[in-house]
Design an enzyme around this catalytic site. Structure first.
Site, PDB file in Angstrom:
ATOM      1  CG  ASP A  12      -1.997  -1.094   1.178  1.00  0.00           C
ATOM      2  OD1 ASP A  12      -1.974  -1.918   0.254  1.00  0.00           O
ATOM      3  OD2 ASP A  12      -2.828  -1.145   2.105  1.00  0.00           O
ATOM      4  CE  LYS A 110      -4.055  -4.299   1.211  1.00  0.00           C
ATOM      5  NZ  LYS A 110      -4.787  -3.283   1.986  1.00  0.00           N
ATOM      6  CB  CYS A 155      -2.122  -2.724   5.250  1.00  0.00           C
ATOM      7  SG  CYS A 155      -3.839  -2.155   5.095  1.00  0.00           S
TER       8      CYS A 155
END
Ligand code: VGL
Ligand code: ZN
Length: 202
Positions: A12, A110, A155
């Site tokens: 990310d 995701k 994450c």
């Protein structure tokens, strides 16, 4: 060069998690040069991208009257509510412009289902719905994962904990990560990763 069974998982590193973004992580952009350099050494490189629909259930604005950074009960458990971020196709959802994407073999998205969040690169927040990454890694013969990116305590930690639970040998390079640190989340997630056998290296 790292061993052929090792993969670099870059979590990310997107504009919304960098300074100026909707859910900015302090120093999020500082990790980009190191991550770019790391990509050279791995024979498997995976990037992940938080990729939410505009009405995602993890956004505070989707819950009238709810404040960002508060928690709600979802069918799969407690969910922290975030400012609207990483909306599919937006500039905020794009990778930081300096992140090298050409060396990536797989880009996995995701959090694209409106009703459930997915911090982890491996399972959605019910800890049961797979993203498909496990199958990709196993079919490529990968057994060891090196993780970097944003955010350490969300994450990255969720991905590392899921991967350890699946039996991968996991290393997190903490200096190539930055944290949100909400209500002590950084310390508690570093502890959880250590307890799960995740190797934490600078
Ligand atoms: C993340 C909060 C919400 C992350 C993603 O990438 O750590 N955190 N969505
Ligand atoms: Zn998100």
């Amino acid at each position: 060069m790292r061993a052929p069974d090792e993969a670099l998982i870059v979590i990310d590193v997107q504009n919304d998690f960098c300074p100026g973004g909707a859910l900015a992580v302090a120093g999020g952009d500082e990790i980009v040069p190191r991550i770019n350099a790391l990509m050279e050494g791995f024979s498997c490189v995976v990037l992940t991208q938080d990729w939410h629909p505009g009405d995602h259930s993890s956004f505070a604005e989707t819950h009238p009257g709810a404040a960002a950074f508060s928690q709600v009960d979802m069918p799969y458990g407690k969910q922290t509510l975030w400012p609207r971020h990483c909306v599919q196709g937006s500039t905020g959802a794009a990778f930081h412009p300096d992140v090298r994407t050409d060396p990536a073999h797989l880009i996995i998205r995701k959090g694209f289902r409106a009703g459930i969040d997915s911090y982890s690169a491996l399972f959605e927040n019910d800890r049961a719905t797979p993203t498909g990454l496990e199958g990709y890694l196993r079919s490529r013969g990968i057994g060891r994962l090196v993780m970097v990116g944003l955010a350490t305590d969300y994450c990255v930690a969720y991905s590392a904990l899921d991967a350890a639970r699946l039996g991968f040998a996991v290393t997190v390079l903490t200096e190539a990560c930055r944290a949100i640190d909400l209500n002590g989340s950084l310390a508690s997630q570093l502890g959880a990763m250590r307890a799960a056998g995740v190797q934490l290296l600078p």
